[in-house]
Design a protein around this motif. Structure first.
Motif, PDB file in Angstrom:
ATOM      1  N   PRO A  32       0.814  -1.213   0.000  1.00 24.51           N
ATOM      2  CA  PRO A  32       0.000   0.000   0.000  1.00 24.51           C
ATOM      3  C   PRO A  32       0.847   1.262   0.000  1.00 24.51           C
ATOM      4  N   PHE A  33       0.374   2.243  -0.716  1.00 23.72           N
ATOM      5  CA  PHE A  33       1.024   3.540  -0.812  1.00 23.72           C
ATOM      6  C   PHE A  33       0.583   4.366   0.392  1.00 23.72           C
ATOM      7  N   GLY A  34       1.533   4.844   1.176  1.00 23.54           N
ATOM      8  CA  GLY A  34       1.194   5.460   2.445  1.00 23.54           C
ATOM      9  C   GLY A  34       0.722   6.900   2.390  1.00 23.54           C
ATOM     10  N   LYS A  35       0.874   7.566   1.252  1.00 28.45           N
ATOM     11  CA  LYS A  35       0.536   8.980   1.188  1.00 28.45           C
ATOM     12  C   LYS A  35      -0.935   9.198   0.817  1.00 28.45           C
ATOM     13  N   ASN A  36      -1.456  10.351   1.210  1.00 32.70           N
ATOM     14  CA  ASN A  36      -2.825  10.733   0.866  1.00 32.70           C
ATOM     15  C   ASN A  36      -2.917  10.937  -0.645  1.00 32.70           C
ATOM     16  N   GLN A  37      -3.790  10.172  -1.309  1.00 29.33           N
ATOM     17  CA  GLN A  37      -3.866  10.214  -2.771  1.00 29.33           C
ATOM     18  C   GLN A  37      -4.245  11.592  -3.294  1.00 29.33           C
ATOM     19  N   GLN A  38      -5.234  12.207  -2.653  1.00 30.95           N
ATOM     20  CA  GLN A  38      -5.680  13.524  -3.123  1.00 30.95           C
ATOM     21  C   GLN A  38      -4.594  14.578  -2.925  1.00 30.95           C
ATOM     22  N   ALA A  39      -3.832  14.463  -1.844  1.00 29.34           N
ATOM     23  CA  ALA A  39      -2.740  15.412  -1.607  1.00 29.34           C
ATOM     24  C   ALA A  39      -1.668  15.264  -2.680  1.00 29.34           C
ATOM     25  N   VAL A  40      -1.322  14.030  -3.022  1.00 28.90           N
ATOM     26  CA  VAL A  40      -0.324  13.784  -4.068  1.00 28.90           C
ATOM     27  C   VAL A  40      -0.829  14.317  -5.404  1.00 28.90           C
ATOM     28  N   GLN A  41      -2.096  14.034  -5.712  1.00 25.05           N
ATOM     29  CA  GLN A  41      -2.699  14.519  -6.957  1.00 25.05           C
ATOM     30  C   GLN A  41      -2.607  16.033  -7.059  1.00 25.05           C
ATOM     31  N   MET A  42      -3.032  16.736  -6.003  1.00 23.62           N
ATOM     32  CA  MET A  42      -3.050  18.201  -6.056  1.00 23.62           C
ATOM     33  C   MET A  42      -1.648  18.791  -6.059  1.00 23.62           C
ATOM     34  N   ASP A  43      -0.712  18.157  -5.371  1.00 19.58           N
ATOM     35  CA  ASP A  43       0.669  18.631  -5.428  1.00 19.58           C
ATOM     36  C   ASP A  43       1.257  18.444  -6.827  1.00 19.58           C
ATOM     37  N   ASP A  44       0.982  17.304  -7.444  1.00 21.12           N
ATOM     38  CA  ASP A  44       1.455  17.085  -8.815  1.00 21.12           C
ATOM     39  C   ASP A  44       0.905  18.148  -9.756  1.00 21.12           C
ATOM     40  N   ASP A  45      -0.388  18.433  -9.620  1.00 22.71           N
ATOM     41  CA  ASP A  45      -1.018  19.416 -10.496  1.00 22.71           C
ATOM     42  C   ASP A  45      -0.522  20.832 -10.196  1.00 22.71           C
ATOM     43  N   ALA A  46      -0.255  21.105  -8.923  1.00 24.79           N
ATOM     44  CA  ALA A  46       0.283  22.416  -8.557  1.00 24.79           C
ATOM     45  C   ALA A  46       1.680  22.604  -9.142  1.00 24.79           C
ATOM     46  N   LEU A  47       2.507  21.574  -9.066  1.00 21.66           N
ATOM     47  CA  LEU A  47       3.862  21.660  -9.620  1.00 21.66           C
ATOM     48  C   LEU A  47       3.842  21.871 -11.132  1.00 21.66           C
ATOM     49  N   ALA A  48       2.872  21.255 -11.799  1.00 20.99           N
ATOM     50  CA  ALA A  48       2.754  21.451 -13.242  1.00 20.99           C
ATOM     51  C   ALA A  48       2.490  22.918 -13.564  1.00 20.99           C
ATOM     52  N   ILE A  49       1.743  23.589 -12.692  1.00 20.66           N
ATOM     53  CA  ILE A  49       1.471  25.016 -12.878  1.00 20.66           C
ATOM     54  C   ILE A  49       2.712  25.842 -12.556  1.00 20.66           C
ATOM     55  N   ILE A  50       3.295  25.574 -11.404  1.00 24.06           N
ATOM     56  CA  ILE A  50       4.463  26.347 -10.957  1.00 24.06           C
ATOM     57  C   ILE A  50       5.617  26.236 -11.949  1.00 24.06           C
ATOM     58  N   GLU A  51       5.850  25.021 -12.463  1.00 19.30           N
ATOM     59  CA  GLU A  51       6.970  24.786 -13.369  1.00 19.30           C
ATOM     60  C   GLU A  51       6.571  24.911 -14.837  1.00 19.30           C
ATOM     61  N   ASP A  52       5.291  25.231 -15.084  1.00 21.55           N
ATOM     62  CA  ASP A  52       4.762  25.370 -16.443  1.00 21.55           C
ATOM     63  C   ASP A  52       5.079  24.143 -17.296  1.00 21.55           C
ATOM     64  N   LYS A  53       4.682  22.975 -16.777  1.00 13.16           N
ATOM     65  CA  LYS A  53       4.867  21.718 -17.471  1.00 13.16           C
ATOM     66  C   LYS A  53       3.501  21.078 -17.737  1.00 13.16           C
ATOM     67  N   PRO A  54       3.415  20.104 -18.647  1.00 13.23           N
ATOM     68  CA  PRO A  54       2.135  19.449 -18.914  1.00 13.23           C
ATOM     69  C   PRO A  54       1.594  18.765 -17.658  1.00 13.23           C
ATOM     70  N   VAL A  55       0.286  18.816 -17.482  1.00 17.19           N
ATOM     71  CA  VAL A  55      -0.335  18.125 -16.361  1.00 17.19           C
ATOM     72  C   VAL A  55      -0.391  16.628 -16.661  1.00 17.19           C
ATOM     73  N   LEU A  56      -0.498  15.827 -15.625  1.00 17.81           N
ATOM     74  CA  LEU A  56      -0.519  14.375 -15.803  1.00 17.81           C
ATOM     75  C   LEU A  56      -1.789  13.904 -16.506  1.00 17.81           C
ATOM     76  N   VAL A  57      -2.930  14.501 -16.137  1.00 18.42           N
ATOM     77  CA  VAL A  57      -4.206  14.087 -16.733  1.00 18.42           C
ATOM     78  C   VAL A  57      -4.899  15.311 -17.337  1.00 18.42           C
ATOM     79  N   PRO A  58      -4.660  15.597 -18.607  1.00 23.04           N
ATOM     80  CA  PRO A  58      -5.263  16.762 -19.253  1.00 23.04           C
ATOM     81  C   PRO A  58      -6.711  16.516 -19.660  1.00 23.04           C
ATOM     82  N   GLY A  59      -7.334  17.551 -20.186  1.00 23.29           N
ATOM     83  CA  GLY A  59      -8.732  17.441 -20.585  1.00 23.29           C
ATOM     84  C   GLY A  59      -8.988  16.386 -21.636  1.00 23.29           C
ATOM     85  N   GLU A  60      -8.010  16.143 -22.512  1.00 22.67           N
ATOM     86  CA  GLU A  60      -8.197  15.131 -23.555  1.00 22.67           C
ATOM     87  C   GLU A  60      -8.438  13.752 -22.966  1.00 22.67           C
ATOM     88  N   ASP A  61      -7.807  13.458 -21.830  1.00 18.61           N
ATOM     89  CA  ASP A  61      -8.011  12.165 -21.173  1.00 18.61           C
ATOM     90  C   ASP A  61      -9.433  12.074 -20.636  1.00 18.61           C
TER      91      ASP A  61
END
Length: 360
Positions: free
Chosen positions: A307-336
């Motif tokens: 089992p993955f010990g971290k909060n899934q929603q927290a990881v999701q939102m941090d990943d998406d926040a980093l994509a904004i901060i670093e101006d990189k593609p998001v993991l799950v875009p609208g096309e998905d």
């Protein structure tokens, strides 16, 4: 062979918002985190997202949008939300002038996603939208267009794709450690009694296929790394007195290139939580595969996915926040998210035609 990349090219969409440069957005130098406003304070915002935002590294809860005034005092006390960061559905466009809010997260019934995601995009803020993306593929395209027009990033809330063990399976789609895939099974559901009222309303995007069906559908796509070429489906209703507008249970079979198939099931009448893959040289599974915690698995060679010990929603939102901060593609875009609505539209059509197999 049709894969995800091929689909995006063939969809005729403009360049995804997730890949656009964002010259109008600069990460505030006087703050270390992005400010997030939750639109809709229902069970998911209350029980999952708001608590998860307290665990994130790159974002924080700064605002709320609600149509229930009685909820406001509790949220303000619990999360120290300022008066000027509280909005309703009519005046949320004023968020455009709020420098403390960088991201607007749409957490409403599916039937309202398009209306408010577009409204969020028009503020010039970054947009996160819960799954399923919208009720129709037309609405999904309208959201993508609005985000493109306003040059903001759009991310769909598929928490599972951010989860560690799920990411391992996504990698295995490429590396094939158990040989060529032959077939897979994906099931997600729960016994709803009582049911959340809007999930019983067709107009609101209710029904098992929309609410829970995106889990096995998306899993079949990311586990294979392919896009299905045809689908057949059937609805099962055991409680017609409750499910008089929407499906209670839906079974659907996806056919992928090279004969690979996926048997999928989703339900409001059964507890289901299983993803298993059969290959030429073995098998592997995640069980449970879409719970909020405790996702774990095993492979036929003895591989264990703890089992993955971290909060899934927290990881999701941090990943998406980093994509904004670093101006990189998001993991799950609208096309998905769009693809996971195009296919259900065919699933409903197939079910209405007694399970006829339809090309995608």
């Amino acid at each position: 062979m049709q894969n995800r990349r091929t689909f995006i090219k063939k969809s005729g969409l403009l360049i995804a918002a997730s890949t656009l440069p964002i010259p109008n957005f600069l990460f505030p130098k006087n703050r270390e985190k992005l400010g997030v406003a939750l639109v809709g304070l229902g069970n998911y915002s209350t029980g999952q997202l708001a608590p998860a935002l307290q665990e994130t590294e790159f974002c924080e809860l700064k605002g709320i949008v609600t149509g229930s005034p009685e909820k406001i005092p509790l949220w303000q006390r619990k999360y120290e939300i300022k008066d000027q960061n509280v909005y309703n559905y009519d005046n949320m466009d004023r968020i455009a002038n709020n420098d403390e809010i960088d991201v607007i997260y749409i957490v409403l019934p599916t039937g309202l996603h398009a209306q408010y995601a577009i409204k969020a995009a028009n503020t010039g803020k970054q947009v996160w939208c819960e799954k399923p993306m919208a009720k129709t593929s037309e609405e999904c395209r309208a959201i993508i267009e609005a985000c493109n027009k306003n040059r903001v990033k759009l991310s769909i809330g598929y928490r599972m794709q951010h989860e560690k063990n799920t990411q391992t399976l996504i990698k295995w789609a490429e590396t094939k450690p158990f040989g060529k895939m032959k077939n897979l099974k994906a099931e997600a559901g729960y016994y709803g009694d009582p049911m959340t009222p809007w999930k019983l309303e067709k107009e609101m995007g209710g029904g098992a296929m929309y609410d829970m069906g995106v889990y096995p559908l998306n899993a079949a796509r990311y586990t294979t790394g392919l896009e299905p070429i045809s689908v057949s489906a059937r609805h099962i209703i055991n409680r017609p007195e409750i499910f008089d507008e929407v499906d209670e249970t839906t079974t659907f079979n996806l056919e992928f290139p090279n004969g690979l198939t996926a048997d999928c099931k989703t339900s409001f009448g059964e507890n289901l939580n299983n993803l298993e893959v059969n290959c030429e040289d073995g098998w592997y599974y995640l069980r449970p595969f879409q719970s909020y915690s405790g996702v774990k698995g095993k492979g036929s060679d003895g591989t264990v996915l703890p089992p993955f010990g971290k909060n899934q929603q927290a990881v999701q939102m941090d990943d998406d926040a980093l994509a904004i901060i670093e101006d990189k593609p998001v993991l799950v875009p609208g096309e998905d998210g769009l693809k996971d609505i195009i296919i259900p539209e065919k699933i409903y059509e197939s079910a209405s035609k007694n399970g006829e197999r339809l090309n995608l």
